[in-house]
Write a protein that holds these residues in place. Structure first.
Motif, PDB file in Angstrom:
ATOM      1  N   ARG A  81       8.837  -4.754 -11.272  1.00 49.55           N
ATOM      2  CA  ARG A  81       7.808  -4.043 -12.278  1.00 49.55           C
ATOM      3  C   ARG A  81       7.917  -2.581 -12.335  1.00 49.55           C
ATOM      4  N   LYS A  82       7.504  -2.197 -13.465  1.00 48.80           N
ATOM      5  CA  LYS A  82       7.720  -0.860 -13.817  1.00 48.80           C
ATOM      6  C   LYS A  82       6.634  -0.014 -13.004  1.00 48.80           C
ATOM      7  N   ASP A  83       5.566  -0.541 -12.694  1.00 51.40           N
ATOM      8  CA  ASP A  83       4.450   0.300 -12.255  1.00 51.40           C
ATOM      9  C   ASP A  83       4.435  -0.149 -10.571  1.00 51.40           C
ATOM     10  N   ALA A  84       3.711   0.733  -9.919  1.00 49.19           N
ATOM     11  CA  ALA A  84       3.755   0.475  -8.655  1.00 49.19           C
ATOM     12  C   ALA A  84       2.735  -0.753  -8.379  1.00 49.19           C
ATOM     13  N   PRO A  85       2.374  -1.390  -6.924  1.00 46.48           N
ATOM     14  CA  PRO A  85       1.528  -2.475  -6.733  1.00 46.48           C
ATOM     15  C   PRO A  85       0.165  -2.075  -6.950  1.00 46.48           C
ATOM     16  N   THR A  86      -0.786  -2.890  -7.525  1.00 44.49           N
ATOM     17  CA  THR A  86      -2.165  -2.652  -7.899  1.00 44.49           C
ATOM     18  C   THR A  86      -2.924  -3.797  -7.267  1.00 44.49           C
ATOM     19  N   LEU A  87      -4.159  -3.416  -7.092  1.00 48.89           N
ATOM     20  CA  LEU A  87      -5.086  -4.561  -6.589  1.00 48.89           C
ATOM     21  C   LEU A  87      -4.820  -5.802  -6.985  1.00 48.89           C
ATOM     22  N   ALA A  88      -4.786  -5.930  -8.371  1.00 51.63           N
ATOM     23  CA  ALA A  88      -4.362  -7.239  -8.954  1.00 51.63           C
ATOM     24  C   ALA A  88      -3.026  -7.892  -8.691  1.00 51.63           C
ATOM     25  N   LEU A 125       0.794  -1.080  -0.097  1.00 55.93           N
ATOM     26  CA  LEU A 125       0.155   0.043  -0.042  1.00 55.93           C
ATOM     27  C   LEU A 125       1.009   1.258  -0.203  1.00 55.93           C
ATOM     28  N   ILE A 126       1.896   1.205   0.791  1.00 48.02           N
ATOM     29  CA  ILE A 126       2.633   2.503   0.793  1.00 48.02           C
ATOM     30  C   ILE A 126       3.528   2.687  -0.598  1.00 48.02           C
ATOM     31  N   ALA A 127       4.064   1.438  -0.959  1.00 45.23           N
ATOM     32  CA  ALA A 127       4.369   1.691  -2.489  1.00 45.23           C
ATOM     33  C   ALA A 127       3.529   2.291  -3.625  1.00 45.23           C
ATOM     34  N   ALA A 128       2.304   2.109  -3.260  1.00 44.74           N
ATOM     35  CA  ALA A 128       1.274   2.493  -4.328  1.00 44.74           C
ATOM     36  C   ALA A 128       1.043   4.017  -4.244  1.00 44.74           C
ATOM     37  N   THR A 129       1.206   4.579  -2.946  1.00 42.41           N
ATOM     38  CA  THR A 129       1.028   5.822  -2.798  1.00 42.41           C
ATOM     39  C   THR A 129       2.074   6.610  -2.757  1.00 42.41           C
ATOM     40  N   SER A 130       3.437   6.222  -2.938  1.00 45.27           N
ATOM     41  CA  SER A 130       4.955   7.094  -2.820  1.00 45.27           C
ATOM     42  C   SER A 130       5.718   6.729  -4.110  1.00 45.27           C
ATOM     43  N   LYS A 131       5.852   7.411  -4.752  1.00 42.57           N
ATOM     44  CA  LYS A 131       7.001   7.062  -5.904  1.00 42.57           C
ATOM     45  C   LYS A 131       8.418   6.916  -4.981  1.00 42.57           C
ATOM     46  N   HIS A 132       8.485   7.958  -4.055  1.00 38.71           N
ATOM     47  CA  HIS A 132       9.825   7.829  -3.611  1.00 38.71           C
ATOM     48  C   HIS A 132      10.183   6.282  -2.923  1.00 38.71           C
ATOM     49  N   MET A 133       8.986   6.010  -2.178  1.00 38.35           N
ATOM     50  CA  MET A 133       9.119   4.841  -1.462  1.00 38.35           C
ATOM     51  C   MET A 133       8.907   3.488  -2.328  1.00 38.35           C
ATOM     52  N   LEU A 134       8.549   3.767  -3.338  1.00 34.98           N
ATOM     53  CA  LEU A 134       8.418   2.602  -4.551  1.00 34.98           C
ATOM     54  C   LEU A 134       9.681   2.374  -5.020  1.00 34.98           C
ATOM     55  N   GLU A 135      10.500   3.430  -5.032  1.00 32.45           N
ATOM     56  CA  GLU A 135      12.131   3.349  -5.518  1.00 32.45           C
ATOM     57  C   GLU A 135      12.769   2.522  -4.407  1.00 32.45           C
ATOM     58  N   ASN A 136      12.556   2.895  -3.062  1.00 30.10           N
ATOM     59  CA  ASN A 136      12.978   2.256  -1.806  1.00 30.10           C
ATOM     60  C   ASN A 136      12.780   0.734  -2.213  1.00 30.10           C
ATOM     61  N   TYR A 137      11.725   0.258  -2.384  1.00 25.53           N
ATOM     62  CA  TYR A 137      11.263  -1.178  -2.586  1.00 25.53           C
ATOM     63  C   TYR A 137      11.819  -1.783  -3.561  1.00 25.53           C
ATOM     64  N   ARG A 138      12.301  -0.955  -4.704  1.00 26.19           N
ATOM     65  CA  ARG A 138      12.963  -1.479  -5.908  1.00 26.19           C
ATOM     66  C   ARG A 138      14.265  -1.849  -5.353  1.00 26.19           C
TER      67      ARG A 138
END
Length: 348
Positions: free
Chosen positions: A195-202, A175-188
């Motif tokens: 994945r290129k995109d953030a987590p989704t419901l699917a 959920l955090i990765a889906a709300t923040s581009k900065h945090m998404l890079e952290n998880y990368r």
């Protein structure tokens, strides 16, 4: 030289775990930092204070050790032929357990940056060995990678007639990765999100189905907890965001699991809402990724260096069941502990 080696080790460790986006780049600075410290400690002017400086460094190191410490896992458990289990490094007269429950999750389960509700479950169920298979910052895809050693322990328990169950609380970091581009890079960088995109419901639902398919057949039951959500404000229903719709992914994952009859599913966001009251949550604190990052760092410093409780830290920010908009205080932790206690009473 031993002291300098220790300092270099600590510097590298802090850089590696504390600097999410720049960890690999900054870790190269560890030798330089160690040399700088060596120069400082070798000067006659402050050599007398070297021991005090190392003592302070050790104190700081112990604090960070609490945050990043990885406790015993399924690999550290010994299943005996008499139908009991114990930790491998336990003395002969150490307590043995007759039942096993594995808690799969992230920082909401490790107990280092959130309320340690698993320890309360352990104290209330003294004959059940509570094992944490959890890491701070883990995504749902990371939890799947721990399934093989959980399966191996379950196999040994089955061979010795030891009752076995699992508790799953994962997905907050998705959920955090889906709300923040900065945090998404952290998880990368740190958690292998490719994945290129953030987590989704699917993607969340798919990962949860894979995790349940791996864990549910192993024992007498699985407690499947959806996260309490982010922030302490109710999301706007129908706004299309993952934050508002994520409980749907957990319900869908249970429905798609072949052995869903042995799953006990609990929506923690609904439990927290009932605890506080929906009217109160309407004016509560909404989630902000930037606020969360700052609050988490400050919370860790206050908890492990100043000794403040999670409850005190949360109260100082006007929060109730979280202390930084994600991690739990004892109020929120007690809700989870009671769910786990009720589940263990049912399956054991």
């Amino acid at each position: 030289m031993h002291a300098l080696a220790y300092v270099r080790h600590r510097v590298a460790g802090y850089v590696k775990y504390g600097c999410a986006l720049k960890a690999k780049r900054l870790e190269k600075c560890a030798p330089v930092a160690a040399i700088a410290i060596a120069v400082v400690l070798s000067t006659r002017a402050i050599r007398a204070y070297g021991a005090a400086a190392l003592a302070v460094a050790f104190y700081i190191g112990m604090g960070f050790e609490r945050v990043f410490h990885v406790g015993p896992s399924c690999d550290d458990v010994e299943v005996l032929s008499d139908g009991t289990v114990r930790w491998k490094d336990a003395p002969e007269n150490k307590i043995s357990y007759r039942k096993v429950c594995v808690f799969v999750g992230d920082s909401l389960t490790t107990g280092s940056v959130s309320d340690d509700w698993v320890s309360r479950v352990q104290s209330r169920n003294p004959r059940v060995m509570c094992i944490r298979e959890a890491r701070n910052g883990d995504l749902s895809i990371n939890a799947i990678s721990r399934a093989p050693r959980i399966k191996e322990l379950a196999r040994k328990c089955k061979a010795s007639n030891v009752p076995f169950a699992t508790v799953v609380l994962i997905g907050a970091n998705d959920l955090i990765a889906a709300t923040s581009k900065h945090m998404l890079e952290n998880y990368r960088v740190n958690k292998g999100w490719m994945r290129k995109d953030a987590p989704t419901l699917a993607t969340l639902e798919s990962a949860l189905v894979s995790l349940l398919d791996a864990l549910v057949p192993l024992g007498t039951g699985t407690l499947f907890l959806s996260p309490p959500g982010l922030g302490e404000a109710l999301p706007v229903d129908g706004d299309g965001s993952l934050l508002a719709a994520f409980p749907r992914a957990y319900r869908a994952a249970v429905a798609r699991c072949d052995a869903n009859s042995s799953i006990v599913s609990v929506d923690l966001r609904a439990e927290m809402s009932a605890l506080v009251g929906k009217d109160a949550l309407k004016d509560a604190v909404p989630f902000s990724a930037k606020t969360f990052e700052v609050c988490t760092v400050v919370s860790v410093l206050r908890r492990w260096f100043l000794g403040d409780s999670w409850d005190k830290i949360g109260a100082s920010r006007g929060l109730y069941y979280t202390h930084d908009l994600v991690h739990l205080t004892s109020v929120g932790g007690e809700v989870v502990a009671q769910c786990a206690n009720a589940f263990l009473a049912k399956v054991f």
